[in-house]
Design an enzyme around this catalytic site. Structure first.
Site, PDB file in Angstrom:
ATOM      1  N   SER A   1      45.672  37.557  35.949  1.00  0.00           N
ATOM      2  CA  SER A   1      46.729  37.409  37.366  1.00  0.00           C
ATOM      3  C   SER A   1      46.297  36.110  38.352  1.00  0.00           C
ATOM      4  O   SER A   1      45.163  35.726  37.966  1.00  0.00           O
ATOM      5  CB  SER A   1      45.659  38.660  37.619  1.00  0.00           C
TER       6      SER A   1
ATOM      7  N   HIS B   1      51.005  38.239  35.048  1.00  0.00           N
ATOM      8  CA  HIS B   1      50.405  38.889  36.188  1.00  0.00           C
ATOM      9  C   HIS B   1      50.538  38.803  37.338  1.00  0.00           C
ATOM     10  O   HIS B   1      49.624  37.967  38.461  1.00  0.00           O
ATOM     11  CB  HIS B   1      49.498  40.024  35.888  1.00  0.00           C
TER      12      HIS B   1
ATOM     13  N   ASP C   1      50.860  39.663  41.511  1.00  0.00           N
ATOM     14  CA  ASP C   1      50.233  40.623  42.336  1.00  0.00           C
ATOM     15  C   ASP C   1      51.000  40.384  43.681  1.00  0.00           C
ATOM     16  O   ASP C   1      50.926  39.414  44.794  1.00  0.00           O
ATOM     17  CB  ASP C   1      48.762  40.445  43.058  1.00  0.00           C
TER      18      ASP C   1
ATOM     19  N   MET D   1      51.539  42.064  47.669  1.00  0.00           N
ATOM     20  CA  MET D   1      50.843  42.792  48.862  1.00  0.00           C
ATOM     21  C   MET D   1      52.331  42.554  49.966  1.00  0.00           C
ATOM     22  O   MET D   1      51.900  40.870  50.233  1.00  0.00           O
ATOM     23  CB  MET D   1      48.869  42.583  48.816  1.00  0.00           C
TER      24      MET D   1
ATOM     25  N   HIS E   1      53.398  43.113  39.785  1.00  0.00           N
ATOM     26  CA  HIS E   1      52.482  44.621  40.317  1.00  0.00           C
ATOM     27  C   HIS E   1      52.639  44.820  41.802  1.00  0.00           C
ATOM     28  O   HIS E   1      52.128  44.233  41.908  1.00  0.00           O
ATOM     29  CB  HIS E   1      51.133  44.600  39.792  1.00  0.00           C
TER      30      HIS E   1
ATOM     31  N   MET F   1      52.462  46.061  44.838  1.00  0.00           N
ATOM     32  CA  MET F   1      51.494  46.686  46.085  1.00  0.00           C
ATOM     33  C   MET F   1      52.189  46.534  47.660  1.00  0.00           C
ATOM     34  O   MET F   1      52.170  46.017  48.549  1.00  0.00           O
ATOM     35  CB  MET F   1      49.925  46.284  45.898  1.00  0.00           C
TER      36      MET F   1
ATOM     37  N   MET G   1      44.218  51.563  37.481  1.00  0.00           N
ATOM     38  CA  MET G   1      43.613  50.732  38.573  1.00  0.00           C
ATOM     39  C   MET G   1      42.020  50.461  38.235  1.00  0.00           C
ATOM     40  O   MET G   1      41.968  52.133  38.763  1.00  0.00           O
ATOM     41  CB  MET G   1      43.892  50.755  39.964  1.00  0.00           C
TER      42      MET G   1
ATOM     43  N   GLY H   1      44.264  45.689  46.215  1.00  0.00           N
ATOM     44  CA  GLY H   1      43.986  44.419  47.804  1.00  0.00           C
ATOM     45  C   GLY H   1      43.324  43.037  47.324  1.00  0.00           C
ATOM     46  O   GLY H   1      43.763  42.820  47.709  1.00  0.00           O
ATOM     47  N   PHE H   2      42.505  43.428  46.395  1.00  0.00           N
ATOM     48  CA  PHE H   2      41.438  42.429  46.517  1.00  0.00           C
ATOM     49  C   PHE H   2      41.332  41.621  45.083  1.00  0.00           C
ATOM     50  O   PHE H   2      41.060  43.415  44.451  1.00  0.00           O
ATOM     51  CB  PHE H   2      40.884  42.317  47.452  1.00  0.00           C
ATOM     52  N   GLY H   3      40.891  40.801  44.684  1.00  0.00           N
ATOM     53  CA  GLY H   3      40.427  39.920  43.833  1.00  0.00           C
ATOM     54  C   GLY H   3      38.754  40.681  43.765  1.00  0.00           C
ATOM     55  O   GLY H   3      38.408  40.434  44.606  1.00  0.00           O
ATOM     56  N   GLY H   4      37.913  39.878  42.733  1.00  0.00           N
ATOM     57  CA  GLY H   4      37.011  40.257  42.128  1.00  0.00           C
ATOM     58  C   GLY H   4      35.968  41.322  42.984  1.00  0.00           C
ATOM     59  O   GLY H   4      34.945  40.885  42.859  1.00  0.00           O
TER      60      GLY H   4
ATOM     61  N   ASP I   1      43.860  47.141  35.350  1.00  0.00           N
ATOM     62  CA  ASP I   1      43.844  46.406  36.640  1.00  0.00           C
ATOM     63  C   ASP I   1      42.484  46.288  37.977  1.00  0.00           C
ATOM     64  O   ASP I   1      42.327  47.061  38.389  1.00  0.00           O
ATOM     65  CB  ASP I   1      45.130  46.228  37.562  1.00  0.00           C
ATOM     66  N   GLY I   2      41.808  45.366  37.079  1.00  0.00           N
ATOM     67  CA  GLY I   2      41.391  45.685  37.811  1.00  0.00           C
ATOM     68  C   GLY I   2      39.129  45.241  37.774  1.00  0.00           C
ATOM     69  O   GLY I   2      38.964  46.320  36.663  1.00  0.00           O
ATOM     70  N   GLY I   3      38.388  43.723  37.552  1.00  0.00           N
ATOM     71  CA  GLY I   3      36.811  43.606  37.548  1.00  0.00           C
ATOM     72  C   GLY I   3      36.964  43.443  36.250  1.00  0.00           C
ATOM     73  O   GLY I   3      36.048  44.337  35.246  1.00  0.00           O
TER      74      GLY I   3
ATOM     75  N   GLY J   1      42.350  38.249  36.629  1.00  0.00           N
ATOM     76  CA  GLY J   1      42.319  37.322  37.903  1.00  0.00           C
ATOM     77  C   GLY J   1      41.029  36.420  37.889  1.00  0.00           C
ATOM     78  O   GLY J   1      41.149  35.635  37.281  1.00  0.00           O
ATOM     79  N   SER J   2      39.429  37.014  38.559  1.00  0.00           N
ATOM     80  CA  SER J   2      39.258  36.393  38.772  1.00  0.00           C
ATOM     81  C   SER J   2      37.887  35.954  37.780  1.00  0.00           C
ATOM     82  O   SER J   2      37.573  34.966  37.262  1.00  0.00           O
ATOM     83  CB  SER J   2      37.822  36.848  39.913  1.00  0.00           C
TER      84      SER J   2
HETATM   85  C1  DX5 Z   1      44.266  43.941  42.663  1.00  0.00           C
HETATM   86  C2  DX5 Z   1      44.942  43.037  42.052  1.00  0.00           C
HETATM   87  C3  DX5 Z   1      44.452  42.659  41.081  1.00  0.00           C
HETATM   88  C4  DX5 Z   1      43.862  41.484  40.772  1.00  0.00           C
HETATM   89  C5  DX5 Z   1      42.138  41.728  39.968  1.00  0.00           C
HETATM   90  O1  DX5 Z   1      44.618  44.382  43.788  1.00  0.00           O
HETATM   91  O2  DX5 Z   1      46.090  44.643  41.408  1.00  0.00           O
HETATM   92  O3  DX5 Z   1      45.479  42.163  39.843  1.00  0.00           O
HETATM   93  O4  DX5 Z   1      43.976  40.134  40.836  1.00  0.00           O
HETATM   94  O5  DX5 Z   1      41.390  40.708  39.759  1.00  0.00           O
HETATM   95  P1  DX5 Z   1      39.802  40.918  39.355  1.00  0.00           P
HETATM   96  O6  DX5 Z   1      40.490  40.766  37.624  1.00  0.00           O
HETATM   97  O7  DX5 Z   1      39.645  39.483  39.959  1.00  0.00           O
HETATM   98  O8  DX5 Z   1      39.409  42.144  39.805  1.00  0.00           O
HETATM   99 ZN    ZN Z   2      47.352  44.032  39.695  1.00  0.00          ZN
END
Ligand code: DX5
Ligand code: ZN
Length: 220
Positions: free
Chosen positions: A10, A34, A36, A38, A67, A69, A138, A143-146, A174-176, A196-197
């Site tokens: 991402s 990927h 995102d 939003m 993706h 959102m 999910m 909503g947010f990365g990291g 997706d996420g963490g 992502g992160s």
């Molecule tokens: C969160 C996004 C993810 C996000 C994942 O809402 O859908 O795709 O970028 O980021 P990480 O890998 O840092 O959790």
């Molecule tokens: Zn995503």
């Protein structure tokens, strides 16, 4: 059935001022990128306008996994298929007529994905297994990365794997996702991993993608 592992980084936490270069950094080793999207309504964050997203898709050297959102996926999902995304994932919670939206996305030449938020029960959407190319579970609140991987979602991943059975549906998480969590997610049944992160905060994003892939493959 042998599972193929896919890594779909991402760019949410990449450098937005030069996404072309950021995508090129991971293009040799990644399956798709990927994206995102939003709208600051479905989730409390905003990423790209449709025009900006279209430019990213047309410039990208990797196929794009969008993706969405956003509210009103019924209308916006097909628009992302029209601009050439390889895969378009709509949220179950933001789509009124899921079947017809999935069908339209497919008819426009994209793979159709259905995303499920942490509080949503996958069993309520099991009946779409014959209409999707991918389920997205999910593993954080969108909503947010990291954010940290939500371990209770492991059970939902396993349940989704059993709903999928022998169908050739991708199971994305997706996420963490990181070196610490990818093995558990793969063990539970995921085969397609958004990171992502973990990727874009690494000194060498491409090596991180390769390391993540190796770990996921090691549990198959
Ligand atoms: C969160 C996004 C993810 C996000 C994942 O809402 O859908 O795709 O970028 O980021 P990480 O890998 O840092 O959790
Ligand atoms: Zn995503």
């Amino acid at each position: 059935m042998t599972r193929e592992i896919r890594i779909t980084p991402s760019i949410l936490n990449a450098d937005f001022t030069d996404l072309g270069s950021e995508i090129r950094r991971i293009s040799e080793v990644s399956d798709l990128v990927h994206l995102d999207v939003m709208d600051n309504i479905f989730v409390p964050n905003f990423t790209f306008s449709f025009e900006a997203a279209s430019k990213i898709v047309s410039d990208s050297v990797l196929p794009v996994d969008a993706h969405l959102m956003v509210m009103n996926c019924d209308q916006i999902g097909p628009q992302f298929a029209e601009i050439g995304c390889s895969s378009v994932t709509i949220h179950s919670e933001a789509t009124t007529n899921i079947s017809s939206t999935l069908r339209t996305i497919r008819s426009l030449g994209s793979r159709a994905g259905l995303a499920i938020k942490p509080g949503t029960d996958i069993d309520d959407y099991a009946s779409f297994a014959d209409e999707v190319d991918m389920f997205l579970i999910m593993t954080v609140e969108p909503g947010f990365g990291g954010q940290s991987f939500m371990e209770p979602m492991l059970q939902k991943i396993s349940r989704t794997r059993s709903i999928i059975g022998n169908r050739p549906i991708w199971l994305q998480v997706d996420g963490g996702i990181s070196l610490k969590t990818i093995e558990q997610a793969a063990q539970a049944g995921a085969d397609t991993f958004v990171a992502g992160s973990a990727v874009f905060s690494a000194e060498d994003p491409a090596s991180m993608v390769t390391a993540l892939r190796k770990l996921a493959e090691s549990v198959l």
